[in-house]
Scaffold this motif. Structure first.
Motif, PDB file in Angstrom:
ATOM      1  N   VAL A  18       0.846  -1.200   0.000  1.00  0.00           N
ATOM      2  CA  VAL A  18       0.000   0.000   0.000  1.00  0.00           C
ATOM      3  C   VAL A  18       0.876   1.243   0.000  1.00  0.00           C
ATOM      4  O   VAL A  18       1.892   1.303   0.698  1.00  0.00           O
ATOM      5  N   ALA A  19       0.466   2.251  -0.772  1.00  0.00           N
ATOM      6  CA  ALA A  19       1.099   3.570  -0.723  1.00  0.00           C
ATOM      7  C   ALA A  19       0.090   4.568  -0.175  1.00  0.00           C
ATOM      8  O   ALA A  19      -1.066   4.602  -0.614  1.00  0.00           O
ATOM      9  N   VAL A  20       0.518   5.353   0.790  1.00  0.00           N
ATOM     10  CA  VAL A  20      -0.305   6.423   1.354  1.00  0.00           C
ATOM     11  C   VAL A  20       0.280   7.737   0.878  1.00  0.00           C
ATOM     12  O   VAL A  20       1.463   8.029   1.112  1.00  0.00           O
ATOM     13  N   ILE A  21      -0.517   8.540   0.220  1.00  0.00           N
ATOM     14  CA  ILE A  21      -0.064   9.828  -0.296  1.00  0.00           C
ATOM     15  C   ILE A  21      -0.577  10.922   0.638  1.00  0.00           C
ATOM     16  O   ILE A  21      -1.789  11.107   0.784  1.00  0.00           O
ATOM     17  N   ASP A 221      -2.215  -1.180  -3.792  1.00  0.00           N
ATOM     18  CA  ASP A 221      -3.287  -0.223  -3.491  1.00  0.00           C
ATOM     19  C   ASP A 221      -2.677   1.135  -3.173  1.00  0.00           C
ATOM     20  O   ASP A 221      -1.585   1.227  -2.605  1.00  0.00           O
ATOM     21  N   VAL A 222      -3.409   2.191  -3.506  1.00  0.00           N
ATOM     22  CA  VAL A 222      -2.970   3.542  -3.181  1.00  0.00           C
ATOM     23  C   VAL A 222      -4.083   4.261  -2.444  1.00  0.00           C
ATOM     24  O   VAL A 222      -5.264   4.149  -2.800  1.00  0.00           O
ATOM     25  N   ILE A 223      -3.705   4.965  -1.386  1.00  0.00           N
ATOM     26  CA  ILE A 223      -4.653   5.741  -0.584  1.00  0.00           C
ATOM     27  C   ILE A 223      -4.250   7.209  -0.661  1.00  0.00           C
ATOM     28  O   ILE A 223      -3.108   7.559  -0.344  1.00  0.00           O
ATOM     29  N   LYS A 362     -10.851   0.033  -8.051  1.00  0.00           N
ATOM     30  CA  LYS A 362     -10.899  -0.995  -7.015  1.00  0.00           C
ATOM     31  C   LYS A 362      -9.686  -0.958  -6.092  1.00  0.00           C
ATOM     32  O   LYS A 362      -9.773  -1.380  -4.929  1.00  0.00           O
ATOM     33  N   ASN A 363      -8.551  -0.445  -6.575  1.00  0.00           N
ATOM     34  CA  ASN A 363      -7.352  -0.375  -5.734  1.00  0.00           C
ATOM     35  C   ASN A 363      -6.908   1.060  -5.465  1.00  0.00           C
ATOM     36  O   ASN A 363      -5.743   1.331  -5.201  1.00  0.00           O
ATOM     37  N   CYS A 364      -7.874   1.974  -5.525  1.00  0.00           N
ATOM     38  CA  CYS A 364      -7.595   3.383  -5.238  1.00  0.00           C
ATOM     39  C   CYS A 364      -8.640   3.924  -4.275  1.00  0.00           C
ATOM     40  O   CYS A 364      -9.850   3.830  -4.529  1.00  0.00           O
ATOM     41  N   PHE A 365      -8.184   4.491  -3.164  1.00  0.00           N
ATOM     42  CA  PHE A 365      -9.069   5.002  -2.117  1.00  0.00           C
ATOM     43  C   PHE A 365      -8.721   6.459  -1.836  1.00  0.00           C
ATOM     44  O   PHE A 365      -7.545   6.835  -1.801  1.00  0.00           O
ATOM     45  N   VAL A 383      -8.751   1.943   6.310  1.00  0.00           N
ATOM     46  CA  VAL A 383      -7.934   0.732   6.399  1.00  0.00           C
ATOM     47  C   VAL A 383      -8.836  -0.511   6.417  1.00  0.00           C
ATOM     48  O   VAL A 383      -8.489  -1.554   5.851  1.00  0.00           O
ATOM     49  N   LYS A 384     -10.007  -0.403   7.014  1.00  0.00           N
ATOM     50  CA  LYS A 384     -10.974  -1.512   6.967  1.00  0.00           C
ATOM     51  C   LYS A 384     -11.287  -1.891   5.518  1.00  0.00           C
ATOM     52  O   LYS A 384     -11.344  -3.067   5.166  1.00  0.00           O
ATOM     53  N   MET A 385     -11.512  -0.878   4.689  1.00  0.00           N
ATOM     54  CA  MET A 385     -11.853  -1.128   3.290  1.00  0.00           C
ATOM     55  C   MET A 385     -10.684  -1.769   2.536  1.00  0.00           C
ATOM     56  O   MET A 385     -10.878  -2.678   1.733  1.00  0.00           O
ATOM     57  N   VAL A 386      -9.487  -1.295   2.817  1.00  0.00           N
ATOM     58  CA  VAL A 386      -8.304  -1.843   2.146  1.00  0.00           C
ATOM     59  C   VAL A 386      -8.101  -3.302   2.546  1.00  0.00           C
ATOM     60  O   VAL A 386      -7.844  -4.165   1.698  1.00  0.00           O
TER      61      VAL A 386
END
Length: 442
Positions: A18-21, A221-223, A362-365, A383-386
């Motif tokens: 996962v990447a958090v921006i 995934d990216v957030i 689907k892999n972007c939040f 984080v629940k969704m991821v």
């Protein structure tokens, strides 16, 4: 002074789960929650951690007493529970304080409404915070002797928390790194751009904003926890088909000399224009804010305008027996609040502070809105969704874990010496510029 640069993109792994921006308080909460769940993740911030909105607040953990008028009872309840949690678990970063709410004959909120609101505020905290009080005119002037007494009817007292917002963010990030160790990377002064979505993977181009080095990483995934910058960032990524969701609201503050006003506790001003201004003594200074003004254009490193400074000065002088001169003003700052647009228009004062999560792919939040006080809940929700997408269980109890830094060594009070505390933070965090060091120790 030489600052050792400890970031080397060439040594960085090519792959993360996962990447958090975004390295504000919400991004910090997210990376910590991911670390608590054993996820291999990276957090990236173009500037310094918490250098924008998350350090430009009114320095409060609060339920938001003003939101009772909007019937946002769920939000106020949630924020009050969060405030009380952090008061117990991080007493070195925040403390409960009385807040005085003067009531005048021409106040837009009559006495009966104030009484009802203060009781409801206590009730929504499940009566776990110190109880409210009501003072008459004489009692109010005894507590606030510099207040104008013309048309004064009395005051209400309720309780919220004063927080060291910048250090809260930094400690959350430090804790995430301690928990995750080699599975967590946290980078400041590194931009993330060139997002490409290929099947179940996302490629991200990283650029070191100091050295100019570049690297591409691949994540599952990216957030995006990019707050008020979200619309600007996401609208440039064609694969997301993003439409603007935010109402940018600029809030400005003043720092006054401590002896400018004879007050020992925060005072809440409610001008007839419907805004709310907080005056909060903090150690050797007094904080005054905030304004609410629509903001277009660049949102990074903004400053308070002369107009906003004049507005704050005028309101202080309207309520207190004082003339604010330039010698009393130590500095000013401004930030953008990420208010989420709704169907009722662009009224920033009436806009709810609930957060919203979007999933354009689907892999972007994307998480926007919310309040500083509710960052743990915001992080938990996304984080629940991821984890659900990864078929992994979410443990709600983990995010309530206390920070690994021992709070009782350094209580947050007026006499606190930051020396040892700062050594801990600087030792554990990448300090990349002289400005970073100054910000940490100021």
């Amino acid at each position: 002074m030489d600052i050792k640069d400890s970031i080397d993109l060439n040594k960085l792994s090519n792959n993360f789960d996962v990447a958090v921006i975004g390295g504000g308080i919400v991004g910090a909460g997210i990376i910590r929650d991911l670390a608590l769940h054993g996820i291999n993740a990276i957090l990236i911030d173009k500037k310094d951690f918490s250098s924008q909105t998350s350090s430009k607040s009114s320095k409060m953990l609060h339920g938001g007493i003003r939101y009772l008028e909007n019937y946002d009872f769920d939000l106020v309840f949630e924020a009050l529970q969060e405030k009380n949690f952090w008061l117990k678990s991080t007493p070195h970063l925040c403390y409960e304080s009385k807040f005085y709410l003067p009531i005048f004959k021409d106040s837009i909120r009559p006495l009966w409404m104030i009484k009802l609101g203060l009781f409801l505020y206590d009730a929504l905290s499940l009566f776990t915070q110190s109880p409210h009080q009501l003072l008459n005119k004489q009692q109010t002037l005894k507590e606030l002797p510099s207040l104008h007494n013309s048309n004064l009817k009395g005051s209400g007292i309720y309780h919220d928390a004063v927080v060291d917002d910048y250090r809260m963010t930094i400690e959350i990030l430090v804790d995430a790194k301690k928990i995750g160790n080699d599975s967590i990377e946290i980078l400041n002064h590194v931009s993330a751009n060139g997002f490409e979505f290929n099947n179940d993977k996302v490629s991200i181009n990283l650029k070191d904003m100091i050295k100019g080095d570049e690297k591409q990483i691949i994540v599952n995934d990216v957030i995006f926890a990019t707050g008020p910058f979200s619309d600007d960032i996401l609208s440039k990524i064609k694969a997301l088909n993003w439409t603007n969701k935010l109402i940018p609201s600029k809030g400005s503050h003043l720092w006054l000399k401590r002896d400018s006003l004879n007050i020992d506790y925060p005072v809440v001003l409610t001008p007839n224009d419907g805004r709310v201004i907080f005056i909060i003594p903090q150690k050797d200074k007094i904080l005054v804010g905030t304004t609410e003004k629509h903001h277009d254009g660049d949102k990074f490193d903004i400053e308070a305008s002369p107009e906003e400074i004049t507005y704050l000065k005028a309101n202080i002088e309207e309520y207190f027996k004082i003339n604010i001169n330039e010698d009393m003003i130590l500095s000013s700052y401004a930030g953008i609040r990420p208010l989420v647009r709704d169907d009722s228009g662009d009224n920033r004062g009436k806009t709810a502070r609930n957060h919203k999560i979007y999933q354009p792919r689907k892999n972007c939040f994307v998480i926007i809105g919310g309040k500083y006080t509710t960052f743990r809940v915001m992080a938990s929700d996304i984080v629940k969704m991821v984890l659900k997408r990864k078929n992994k269980a979410y443990r709600a109890d983990l995010s309530f874990s206390k920070l690994s830094f021992n709070p009782y060594y350094f209580p947050f009070n007026k006499e606190r010496n930051h020396t040892d505390y700062e050594k801990l933070i600087i030792h554990n965090e990448f300090i990349r510029t002289k400005e970073d060091f100054i910000r940490r120790t100021s």
